[in-house]
Design a protein around this motif. Structure first.
Motif, short mmCIF file in Angstrom:
data_model
loop_
_atom_site.label_atom_id
_atom_site.label_comp_id
_atom_site.label_asym_id
_atom_site.label_seq_id
_atom_site.Cartn_x
_atom_site.Cartn_y
_atom_site.Cartn_z
N GLY A 1 0.84 -1.12 0.08
CA GLY A 1 0.05 0.01 -0.06
C GLY A 1 0.96 1.17 0.14
N ILE A 2 0.29 2.41 -0.29
CA ILE A 2 1.01 3.73 -0.63
C ILE A 2 0.32 4.66 0.06
N TYR A 3 0.91 5.49 1.17
CA TYR A 3 0.27 6.59 1.88
C TYR A 3 0.94 7.88 1.36
N TYR A 4 0.11 8.88 0.69
CA TYR A 4 0.47 9.89 0.06
C TYR A 4 0.73 11.08 1.27
N GLU A 5 1.85 11.46 1.44
CA GLU A 5 1.45 12.45 2.64
C GLU A 5 1.66 13.74 2.12
N LYS A 6 1.20 14.59 3.04
CA LYS A 6 1.28 16.15 2.79
C LYS A 6 2.49 16.91 2.46
N GLY A 7 2.49 17.86 1.85
CA GLY A 7 3.93 18.46 1.41
C GLY A 7 4.10 18.38 -0.06
N SER A 8 3.34 17.88 -0.89
CA SER A 8 3.55 17.50 -2.22
C SER A 8 3.65 18.91 -3.22
N ASP A 9 4.26 18.71 -4.17
CA ASP A 9 4.45 20.09 -4.88
C ASP A 9 4.12 19.67 -6.58
N LEU A 10 3.54 20.34 -7.15
CA LEU A 10 3.10 20.05 -8.62
C LEU A 10 3.39 21.58 -9.43
N SER A 11 4.16 21.53 -10.22
CA SER A 11 4.24 22.71 -10.96
C SER A 11 4.24 22.78 -12.22
N VAL A 12 3.66 23.78 -13.16
CA VAL A 12 3.46 23.65 -14.65
C VAL A 12 4.37 24.66 -15.12
N TYR A 13 5.22 24.32 -16.20
CA TYR A 13 6.13 25.36 -17.03
C TYR A 13 5.75 25.25 -18.44
N HIS A 14 6.16 26.44 -19.00
CA HIS A 14 6.08 26.63 -20.42
C HIS A 14 7.41 27.24 -20.82
N ASN A 15 8.04 26.67 -21.70
CA ASN A 15 9.71 26.93 -22.12
C ASN A 15 10.62 27.57 -20.95
N GLY A 16 10.32 26.87 -19.65
CA GLY A 16 11.14 27.09 -18.66
C GLY A 16 10.33 28.31 -17.62
N VAL A 17 9.34 29.01 -18.02
CA VAL A 17 8.85 29.96 -17.35
C VAL A 17 7.59 29.23 -16.10
N ARG A 18 7.64 29.43 -15.11
CA ARG A 18 6.82 28.66 -13.97
C ARG A 18 5.42 29.42 -14.09
N LEU A 19 4.23 28.80 -14.63
CA LEU A 19 3.09 29.55 -14.93
C LEU A 19 2.30 29.32 -13.58
N CYS A 20 2.12 28.02 -12.87
CA CYS A 20 1.20 28.10 -11.61
C CYS A 20 1.59 26.67 -10.89
N ASP A 21 1.19 26.65 -9.90
CA ASP A 21 1.68 25.46 -8.94
C ASP A 21 0.52 25.12 -7.90
N GLY A 22 0.77 24.01 -7.23
CA GLY A 22 -0.18 23.61 -6.27
C GLY A 22 0.32 22.27 -5.61
N SER A 23 -0.63 21.41 -5.03
CA SER A 23 -0.29 20.28 -4.33
C SER A 23 -1.25 19.26 -4.40
N LEU A 24 -0.77 17.90 -4.17
CA LEU A 24 -1.70 16.79 -4.36
C LEU A 24 -2.43 16.72 -2.74
N PRO A 25 -3.68 16.07 -2.59
CA PRO A 25 -4.15 15.87 -1.24
C PRO A 25 -3.55 14.66 -0.56
#
Length: 292
Positions: free
Chosen positions: A175-199
């Motif tokens: 089983g896998i337990y996904y902990e708090k503190g994740s990070d998800l970022s979206v880039y376009h040509n090296g420019v960071r557009l937005c970010d968030g986290s998984l529950p």
């Protein structure tokens, strides 16, 4: 012995010669032995109680033979301290050497046991890395035709994206337990557009979970060249976006839960436009696991 030194037997009535003592009685003296001065000086005092102690022994070199097993090697007083220091330092070196060997033996034994345990667990559970894919992307806040220019050479945008991710755990006993503190970022040509986290959530064995999240960006500066690139890509219907995800997870094997492990996911998603109804044209995701 020379001829002059030889002594021959004499008659009892003959007078004594020089160097001999006269004997009372009628028994003849057959032979006389002479001792030198050096032989007399080597006689022990115990054998002759009447030895005159006031007379010094004659000078000369004396050789005394002593059995080898009766010789005791004792360092002289001036070297006694050095000998003691050498003996104690040698003992300390031997002790340190024994400690180092014992420590290395313990480390090698532990490493061997860990390797054997890991091999047994791998053969029993056959662990596999989870797989991830991006199912949908909805883009808001980016209108290429009505962007406001803050200067003659740059534009500012505040994009927002609704992203749906599919996570699959193909392990039968893990089983896998996904902990708090994740990070998800979206880039376009090296420019960071937005970010968030998984529950945070728990994924049991042989399970597929679909997670939705909202990614937000604010006051992103976009150059006029990047603006022109976006216009060209959207006109072709292929806008590539890079998604980087870092997720802290814990693995549960049977009744044992491991320490925190970092899972890194890199996805390249190509959409047909920067709109709320954007469709995914192509997608690829790579997974890497950092156990420490």
């Amino acid at each position: 012995m020379m001829a002059s030194d030889q002594v021959y037997p004499r008659d009892a009535d003959s007078p004594p010669i020089s160097g001999e003592h006269s004997h009372s009685g009628s028994q003849p003296v057959t032979r006389m032995h002479r001792r030198t001065m050096s032989q007399d000086s080597l006689m022990s005092k115990e054998s002759y109680p009447y030895y005159d102690r006031s007379v010094a022994p004659p000078t000369g070199t004396y050789i005394v033979q002593v059995p080898k097993d009766q010789i005791y090697r004792v360092p002289p007083p001036e070297n006694a301290r050095k000998y003691q220091q050498y003996s104690s330092s040698k003992h300390r070196r031997n002790t340190c050497r024994c400690c180092i060997c014992t420590t290395l033996l313990i480390i090698l034994t532990l490493a061997f046991l860990i390797a054997v345990t890991g091999a047994v667990l791998y053969l029993v559970y056959r662990p596999k890395a989870p797989s991830y894919s991006v199912e949908s992307v909805s883009i808001k806040g980016i209108n290429l035709t009505s962007m406001t220019s803050s200067s003659s050479s740059a534009l500012t945008i505040s994009p927002a994206m609704d992203v749906t991710v599919r996570a699959e755990n193909g392990n039968g006993k893990i089983g896998i337990y996904y902990e708090k503190g994740s990070d998800l970022s979206v880039y376009h040509n090296g420019v960071r557009l937005c970010d968030g986290s998984l529950p945070a959530f728990h994924q049991p064995p042989r399970n597929v979970s679909v997670v939705s999240m909202v990614l937000v960006g604010s006051q992103i500066v976009l150059s006029s060249a990047a603006h022109q690139t976006w216009l060209t890509e959207q006109s072709r219907g292929r806008v590539p976006l890079d998604m980087n995800v870092k997720i802290p997870v814990k693995i549960k094997v049977g009744a044992v839960k491991t320490w925190t492990i970092t899972v890194k996911v890199t996805c390249v998603v190509t959409v047909n436009g920067l709109t709320a109804n954007a469709e995914i044209v192509s997608k690829t995701c790579d997974v890497s696991i950092k156990p420490w």
